[in-house]
Design a protein around this motif. Sequence first.
Motif, mmCIF file in Angstrom:
data_model
loop_
_atom_site.group_PDB
_atom_site.id
_atom_site.type_symbol
_atom_site.label_atom_id
_atom_site.label_comp_id
_atom_site.label_asym_id
_atom_site.label_seq_id
_atom_site.Cartn_x
_atom_site.Cartn_y
_atom_site.Cartn_z
ATOM 1 N N LYS A 159 80.014 -44.832 26.975
ATOM 2 C CA LYS A 159 79.604 -45.448 25.704
ATOM 3 C C LYS A 159 78.523 -46.509 25.917
ATOM 4 N N GLU A 160 78.693 -47.321 26.975
ATOM 5 C CA GLU A 160 77.763 -48.445 27.161
ATOM 6 C C GLU A 160 76.329 -47.951 27.399
ATOM 7 N N MET A 161 76.179 -46.739 27.957
ATOM 8 C CA MET A 161 74.832 -46.240 28.236
ATOM 9 C C MET A 161 74.041 -46.014 26.959
ATOM 10 N N GLU A 162 74.759 -45.686 25.873
ATOM 11 C CA GLU A 162 74.069 -45.371 24.619
ATOM 12 C C GLU A 162 73.434 -46.588 23.965
ATOM 13 N N LYS A 163 73.864 -47.775 24.405
ATOM 14 C CA LYS A 163 73.288 -48.985 23.827
ATOM 15 C C LYS A 163 71.836 -49.169 24.261
ATOM 16 N N VAL A 164 71.506 -48.577 25.408
ATOM 17 C CA VAL A 164 70.140 -48.701 25.911
ATOM 18 C C VAL A 164 69.289 -47.605 25.279
ATOM 19 N N LEU A 165 68.206 -48.025 24.634
ATOM 20 C CA LEU A 165 67.373 -47.073 23.907
ATOM 21 C C LEU A 165 66.664 -46.108 24.851
ATOM 22 N N VAL A 166 65.953 -46.658 25.814
ATOM 23 C CA VAL A 166 65.191 -45.841 26.766
ATOM 24 C C VAL A 166 65.606 -46.260 28.172
ATOM 25 N N SER A 167 65.948 -45.300 29.016
ATOM 26 C CA SER A 167 66.355 -45.644 30.386
ATOM 27 C C SER A 167 65.199 -45.533 31.363
ATOM 28 N N GLY A 168 64.316 -44.574 31.112
ATOM 29 C CA GLY A 168 63.260 -44.413 32.098
ATOM 30 C C GLY A 168 62.078 -43.606 31.597
ATOM 31 N N ILE A 169 61.010 -43.677 32.392
ATOM 32 C CA ILE A 169 59.765 -42.974 32.077
ATOM 33 C C ILE A 169 59.358 -42.153 33.284
ATOM 34 N N ALA A 170 58.984 -40.912 33.044
ATOM 35 C CA ALA A 170 58.598 -40.044 34.164
ATOM 36 C C ALA A 170 57.172 -39.538 33.972
ATOM 37 N N LEU A 171 56.524 -39.272 35.088
ATOM 38 C CA LEU A 171 55.157 -38.736 35.053
ATOM 39 C C LEU A 171 55.107 -37.494 35.926
ATOM 40 N N ASP A 172 54.545 -36.431 35.384
ATOM 41 C CA ASP A 172 54.396 -35.193 36.146
ATOM 42 C C ASP A 172 52.931 -34.784 36.116
ATOM 43 N N LYS A 173 52.294 -34.861 37.296
ATOM 44 C CA LYS A 173 50.874 -34.500 37.358
ATOM 45 C C LYS A 173 50.689 -33.109 37.957
ATOM 46 N N ASN A 174 51.786 -32.419 38.150
ATOM 47 C CA ASN A 174 51.693 -31.097 38.777
ATOM 48 C C ASN A 174 51.831 -29.959 37.788
ATOM 49 N N GLN A 175 51.505 -30.242 36.521
ATOM 50 C CA GLN A 175 51.613 -29.204 35.509
ATOM 51 C C GLN A 175 50.231 -28.677 35.150
ATOM 52 N N ALA A 176 50.199 -27.474 34.616
ATOM 53 C CA ALA A 176 48.950 -26.904 34.126
ATOM 54 C C ALA A 176 49.200 -26.365 32.724
ATOM 55 N N ARG A 177 48.123 -26.332 31.936
ATOM 56 C CA ARG A 177 48.261 -25.813 30.576
ATOM 57 C C ARG A 177 47.579 -24.457 30.470
ATOM 58 N N VAL A 178 48.266 -23.512 29.876
ATOM 59 C CA VAL A 178 47.688 -22.179 29.675
ATOM 60 C C VAL A 178 47.538 -21.979 28.174
ATOM 61 N N THR A 179 46.349 -21.565 27.735
ATOM 62 C CA THR A 179 46.184 -21.264 26.310
ATOM 63 C C THR A 179 45.676 -19.842 26.151
ATOM 64 N N ILE A 180 46.349 -19.091 25.305
ATOM 65 C CA ILE A 180 45.911 -17.730 24.978
ATOM 66 C C ILE A 180 45.364 -17.787 23.562
ATOM 67 N N PHE A 181 44.045 -17.663 23.460
ATOM 68 C CA PHE A 181 43.400 -17.748 22.146
ATOM 69 C C PHE A 181 43.396 -16.377 21.484
ATOM 70 N N GLY A 182 43.685 -16.353 20.203
ATOM 71 C CA GLY A 182 43.567 -15.108 19.422
ATOM 72 C C GLY A 182 44.446 -13.992 19.943
ATOM 73 N N LEU A 183 45.709 -14.317 20.229
ATOM 74 C CA LEU A 183 46.644 -13.285 20.693
ATOM 75 C C LEU A 183 47.122 -12.497 19.478
ATOM 76 N N GLU A 184 47.137 -11.170 19.603
ATOM 77 C CA GLU A 184 47.668 -10.304 18.533
ATOM 78 C C GLU A 184 48.967 -10.891 18.023
ATOM 79 N N ASP A 185 49.085 -11.096 16.729
ATOM 80 C CA ASP A 185 50.305 -11.705 16.203
ATOM 81 C C ASP A 185 51.193 -10.625 15.598
#
Length: 403
Positions: free
Chosen positions: A246-272
């Motif tokens: 219960k006591e953990m819920e009193k804290v709004l935010v516990s932590g912040i993470a950063l991930d620089k090892n991600q990539a974004r893929v975009t498929i433009f105009g994919l048949e819908d």
Amino acid sequence: MLIVQKYGGTSVGDLDRIQNVANRVAKTAKAGNDVVVVVSAMSGETNKLLGYANHFSKTPPQREIDLLVSSGERVTSALLSIALQEMGLKAIAMTGRQAGIKTDSNHTKARISFIDPEPMKNQLKSGKIVVIAGFQGINENGDVTTLGRGGSDLTAVAIAGALKADVCEIYTDVDGIYTTDPRIESNAKRLNKISYDEMLELASLGAKVMQSRSVELGKKLNVDILVKSSFKDEDNNGTLITKESKEMEKVLVSGIALDKNQARVTIFGLEDKPGINAELFNKLADKHINVDMIIQNVSHDGKANVTFTIPQTEIDLAKNVLIDFEKRCDEISFDDSIAKVSIVGVGMKSHSGVAANAFDTMAKENINIQMISTSEIKISMVIDEKYGELAVRALHSAYNLDK
Ligand code: ADP
Ligand code: ASP
Ligand code: MG
């Protein structure tokens, strides 16, 4: 007590440090405990071995990769056992296979299917300290497999579960889990306790201090995990990863993470048409590509844009899968200069305005948000990679985590 201790790469980074670990293990054993030690490869070793393989091939066979990289942990386990025996203690080094760790055949990110605790128990019964090479097991064919980067954490938690150990201690180069990576924000604060779910989110969103699958397993098996420093003797209470209270819920935010090892893929105009996303994401899943955030915009003229993120290391695999879709879309683009910054806290469940604060903070710093995803206990934003650290520091202070 039966204690499982895991020492990470930096903690066994050179011969003096292995001796330091031997001294710590000896102290725990001499205090009357049964000790199982799990070790990582010496820091830099796994990357060095992967580099050797890449010298010969851009896409080396995964089975041989596993045999290759599993050697790093074996070296450390043997050296630590030698050091312990030289100190007059009884010890034995074991590979994953010898320790009874069975996995599936998904090379380089295998899942543990079963652990036979008997071989380890027999050694403990004969009064030995058991030193296990982390990060590895064997599949049905007897081939060596590895458990994904950072996988020695998983070995430790799984063994603690299988042996019903009293504690699972993870020794590393920081003295616990902090509100964010202390290398990025020097005002980060150590947490005394964190819930499995929060740690799981932080770990999957980039906080490499614990491998995410090890936290997942810890939750499943109800193993309390204590993260501590391998370099400190005093004032080393660490952080306990445990069930939500219960006591953990009193804290709004516990932590912040950063991930620089991600990539974004975009498929433009994919048949819908019905079934196209099912086909796309099933094909990516077949290749074990870890897709995370997915966005599809409202379709237009029977075509839609689909954007998703994947680990950078899986771009080549994804490119192979997407060849099938080239004819059914206008264009496919890949961008690896992105970062994902995330805010995590179980307190978000019962508070409002958390997301608005995050967006305000990005606006004040003039950082454009490219993608957003949320769950009950997290908010993630994809931004330009070059603003990653700045975003972490700004959010850390916006949620008063330095106080
Ligand atoms: P090991 O080699 O012991 O497994 P890792 O390098 O995998 O250690 O993980 C420890 C590192 O994790 C720390 O040095 C720290 O920079 C990083 N880290 C990232 N996020 C956090 C966090 N929230 N709290 C503590 N450490 C973090
Ligand atoms: N040596 C492996 C890695 O670097 C596993 C580990 O350290 O936990 O990923
Ligand atoms: Mg690690």
